[in-house]
Design an enzyme around this catalytic site. Structure first.
Site, PDB file in Angstrom:
ATOM      1  N   SER A   1       0.914  -1.146   0.157  1.00 45.73           N
ATOM      2  CA  SER A   1       0.089   0.037   0.019  1.00 45.73           C
ATOM      3  C   SER A   1       0.979   1.259  -0.034  1.00 45.73           C
ATOM      4  O   SER A   1       2.033   1.114   0.297  1.00 45.73           O
ATOM      5  CB  SER A   1      -0.985   0.083   1.226  1.00 45.73           C
ATOM      6  OG  SER A   1      -0.296   0.443   2.288  1.00 45.73           O
ATOM      7  N   ASP A   2       0.131   2.513  -0.240  1.00 48.69           N
ATOM      8  CA  ASP A   2       0.963   3.581   0.099  1.00 48.69           C
ATOM      9  C   ASP A   2       0.947   3.960   1.559  1.00 48.69           C
ATOM     10  O   ASP A   2      -0.202   3.414   2.143  1.00 48.69           O
ATOM     11  CB  ASP A   2       0.706   4.831  -0.838  1.00 48.69           C
ATOM     12  CG  ASP A   2       1.654   6.002  -0.919  1.00 48.69           C
ATOM     13  OD1 ASP A   2       2.556   5.679   0.140  1.00 48.69           O
ATOM     14  OD2 ASP A   2       1.875   6.869  -1.850  1.00 48.69           O
ATOM     15  N   TRP A   3       1.380   4.969   2.102  1.00 43.75           N
ATOM     16  CA  TRP A   3       1.302   5.250   3.392  1.00 43.75           C
ATOM     17  C   TRP A   3      -0.022   5.385   3.907  1.00 43.75           C
ATOM     18  O   TRP A   3      -0.790   6.423   3.446  1.00 43.75           O
ATOM     19  CB  TRP A   3       2.376   6.464   3.564  1.00 43.75           C
ATOM     20  CG  TRP A   3       2.170   7.107   4.930  1.00 43.75           C
ATOM     21  CD1 TRP A   3       1.321   7.643   6.065  1.00 43.75           C
ATOM     22  CD2 TRP A   3       3.566   6.958   5.859  1.00 43.75           C
ATOM     23  NE1 TRP A   3       1.971   7.802   6.988  1.00 43.75           N
ATOM     24  CE2 TRP A   3       3.113   7.506   7.153  1.00 43.75           C
ATOM     25  CE3 TRP A   3       4.786   6.457   5.635  1.00 43.75           C
ATOM     26  CZ2 TRP A   3       3.960   7.511   8.336  1.00 43.75           C
ATOM     27  CZ3 TRP A   3       5.620   6.605   6.683  1.00 43.75           C
ATOM     28  CH2 TRP A   3       5.224   7.212   7.898  1.00 43.75           C
TER      29      TRP A   3
END
Ligand code: NOJ
Length: 741
Positions: free
Chosen positions: A284-286
């Site tokens: 995932s991204d942050w």
């Protein structure tokens, strides 16, 4: 359950060499999976940040809790834990204190260098030099892996056409073809040809996908594009990275067709895992899983965890939702255990491939760290890359190169003696103190008789009358001014969108005041995005695009300014005249009412030209290159054969130089509207003064393929135009036909 040493020993004995065949690895993973609890499985998918570079809210007081989670085996990977000392501590927790002793992955945004900082990626792309770009990524990997890292969140391969968006500095510009070549080069550089070597790191193709289209260039905004645009423009670099064997992908923050990328079945299920068959890790991204409830596509975090896993995402960076909720969701029968196992399998396989089951400490080597970080040969490569990234935008009256014997040289500007900003955004572990400033580079270059005097002239953003007066005075008594202006590096990159892409007013005033003195001015522009510098382009005699060039900034710029290196960079993002033209890019589609100056009712602005300030592919040299007319081996091909297009390029100037010979094609009639031209090839060549070389490109139906009206990817018979030249706007053309067999 307390650690059983027996279990660890038994499992470690199963360790297999990363080069071992996949079925051996798979059976080892089966054994591990059968020994894992649901919590430990979710833990493998859980990724926490350390303390260094955070790109979202982080509660520092939770650090102890995070360490406990590592010790419980509830963390599979970490980011921002850097250096051999800290990675060693963390890895020891994972190996010695957890029940199963599964090693951690160490990730970091090594975007343009770890400690030796290379030019920002947009600048590197302007070199059009794939070997140099690969080397830059290779060195970044060598340094990062010596400091304990085994996973980089790079390359960022989002196609970006909107300079308001700060993240344009991280990519390779506006063109999908060039972007795809550069994506491959970077993946090759980071991963080498053997991921299990201790000097290579796993790369990440990010952000999957469409992030470059955030509406109005505003960071974290929505994206609203068609499937056609997705396939034509945004997917090609990702497919190229995949073909190059990229180890992992990262979700994007944006949604596509209303569904967040992190849980988008079409993007992940149909394309990435389906049609493309990618079975590696998708991170995932942050907090992009946690953010799903914020955007309202699910009411709560368990819902987000379920959506993300079911879509095919694997690793949860920083939102905690997998480790918190997946075990329960599986127990309640709401999430299929097989999906959890599949994701864990991918993470474990990555660990095997990196060789971490053989030796969890293989990347952690203090001696290597000491020897390799900022090694002289790395700095040398950074200087070479930086020189190649510089673009000469204007050079009236051959003001450049400057003689090293010049008597009185003024170096003016808020960035002229700056170390901090030169490392750009995403500066890894780069330190300001390692940077050679422009002023130092110049001083080291000029003759002993040359008087080099420096003054700031203004602050970066604030007007400063005293500084301005001093600068004007200095300019008046100098033979030439080198004026270094540009952006604040922290106002480029992530979360740094601008609505105004001009130089700050304080700097604009400085430029105009210096210009008024009548002393010749060379403007060195230091920035992370195309800036609308219309006044300077019209009035100043010489402009050098010097970006943020990293550790060797000053040396590289001095090499160019004083002629030890002949500039060869070419823009990979169109430079607009003003923000109103944005998005502006060379390969736009044809319109039904093309520009016509004599008529009112056509596609144009009433207050500004349609043309950019500087087009894609543009960049000058200290020598000149003449192009012969284009020769075609035939002007009629069918689907089984190819034609050769050639030009003779001659260096008609007086010195050695490099040129990027660019090939573009236009499909004159298609089942859907086609672009005015598209880059299909390029060659970077070097020629001595007076030397000529014939450059040939082979073109066949595969180069003419596109997404046709029914979205099948193929060429359509018909007429084509082919262009070869030195920029997208300076070409010779020839016509040919593709006929059905
Ligand atoms: C957010 C950014 O979008 C992403 O590119 C980066 O890898 C992560 N933060 C981790 O720093």
């Amino acid at each position: 359950m307390r650690i059983t040493l027996v279990a660890i020993v038994a499992l470690m004995a199963y360790a297999v060499n990363a080069q071992a065949n996949p079925s051996t690895i798979n059976s080892k993973i089966d054994q591990l999976l059968s020994a894992m609890t649901l919590e430990e499985k979710a833990g493998q998918l859980n990724q926490y940040s350390g303390y260094e570079i955070v790109t979202g809210d982080i509660d520092q007081s939770k650090m102890d809790y995070r360490k406990t989670m590592v010790a419980k085996g509830l963390v599979g990977s970490v980011l921002n834990v850097l250096g051999t000392e800290d990675t060693l501590k963390a890895q020891r927790h994972a190996i010695e204190e957890t029940r199963l002793g599964i090693p951690l992955l160490f990730a970091f945004d090594v975007i343009h260098g770890y400690r030796t900082i290379f030019p920002i990626p947009l600048a590197e792309s302007a070199s059009w030099d794939l070997e140099a770009i690969e080397r830059s990524a290779r060195i970044a990997a060598i340094e990062a892996s010596a400091a304990g890292q085994n996973w980089t969140f790079a390359p960022m391969i989002d196609i970006s056409r909107d300079p308001r968006w700060g993240r344009v500095m991280e990519g390779a510009g506006e063109d999908s073809y060039l972007g795809a070549q550069i994506a491959k080069a970077r993946v090759r550089g980071f991963q080498g040809d053997d991921l299990s070597r201790s000097d290579t790191v796993a790369a990440t193709a990010k952000h999957f996908v469409g992030y470059g289209e955030v509406v109005a260039g505003r960071e974290y905004n929505n994206v609203d594009i068609s499937r056609r645009k997705l396939w034509e423009t945004h997917l090609p670099p990702f497919k190229a990275a995949l073909d190059q064997g990229v180890s992992t992908f990262m979700n994007a923050f944006n949604e596509f067709e209303g569904v967040p990328s992190s849980a988008n079945n079409y993007l992940i299920g149909d394309i990435l895992r389906g049609q493309w068959g990618f079975d590696g890790v998708l991170v995932s991204d942050w907090d992009s899983f946690g953010a799903m409830a914020t955007s309202g596509v699910t009411a709560d975090d368990p819902g987000a965890a379920q959506m993300a896993l079911e879509a095919g995402s694997d690793v949860d960076m920083e939102s905690d939702v997998f480790v918190q909720y997946l075990p329960k969701l599986v127990r309640e029968g709401r999430v299929d255990k097989a999906l959890l196992d599949a994701a864990v399998r991918r993470v474990l396989r990555m660990k095997f491939e990196l060789g971490l089951f053989d030796d969890p400490y293989k990347y952690i080597d203090a001696e290597r760290e000491k020897r390799l970080i900022l090694a002289p040969e790395h700095r040398q490569a950074a200087r070479d890359m930086a020189r190649k990234s510089i673009v000469l935008l204007k050079n009236d009256g051959k003001l450049l190169p400057i003689s090293k014997e010049i008597k009185n040289l003024a170096v003016i500007g808020p960035l002229a003696n700056d170390q901090y900003h030169m490392n750009g955004f995403w500066r890894g572990k780069g330190q300001a103190q390692d940077v050679v400033t422009l002023l130092d580079g110049i001083k080291a270059k000029v003759s002993e008789q040359t008087k080099v005097r420096f003054t700031e002239g203004s602050d970066l953003e604030q007007r400063n009358h005293k500084k301005l007066r001093k600068a004007v005075k200095l300019a008046k008594k100098s033979d030439l001014v080198i004026l270094a202006v540009g952006e604040d590096a922290d106002k480029t990159g992530e979360s740094a969108s601008r609505t105004n892409i001009k130089l700050y007013p304080a700097q604009q005033e400085l430029i105009q005041a210096i210009y008024k003195t009548g002393t010749p001015v060379v403007m060195v522009l230091m920035n992370g995005r195309p800036l609308a510098i219309e006044w300077s382009a019209a009035n100043l005699p010489a402009i050098v695009k010097g970006w943020f060039l990293g550790s060797e900034t000053g040396n590289a710029l001095a090499d160019v300014l004083f002629g030890d290196y002949n500039p060869s960079g070419k823009l990979t993002m169109t430079v607009p005249r003003n923000v109103g033209q944005v998005p502006i890019f060379y390969n736009h589609k044809r319109v039904s009412r093309p520009f016509d100056a004599t008529d009112r009712w056509n596609s144009k602005y009433i207050d500004q030209s349609n043309k950019p300030l500087y087009p894609f592919g543009f960049g000058l040299s200290y020598t000149e290159f003449a192009y012969s007319p284009v020769k075609l081996s035939t002007n009629n091909i069918d689907f089984d054969n190819t034609l050769t297009a050639s030009v003779t390029v001659t260096n008609t100037g007086k010195r050695f130089g490099e040129e990027v010979v660019q090939l573009y094609i236009q499909d004159l009639v298609g089942s859907v509207v086609r672009p005015v031209k598209e880059l299909k090839g390029f060659r970077k060549i070097s020629l001595n003064a007076g030397e000529s070389r014939e450059i040939s490109f082979e073109i066949g139906a595969k180069d003419l393929a596109f997404y046709t009206r029914d979205m099948s990817f193929k060429a359509e018979p018909g007429d084509f135009k082919l262009f070869i030249g030195s920029s997208s706007d300076d070409v010779q053309s020839a016509d040919f036909k593709l006929t059905a067999n």
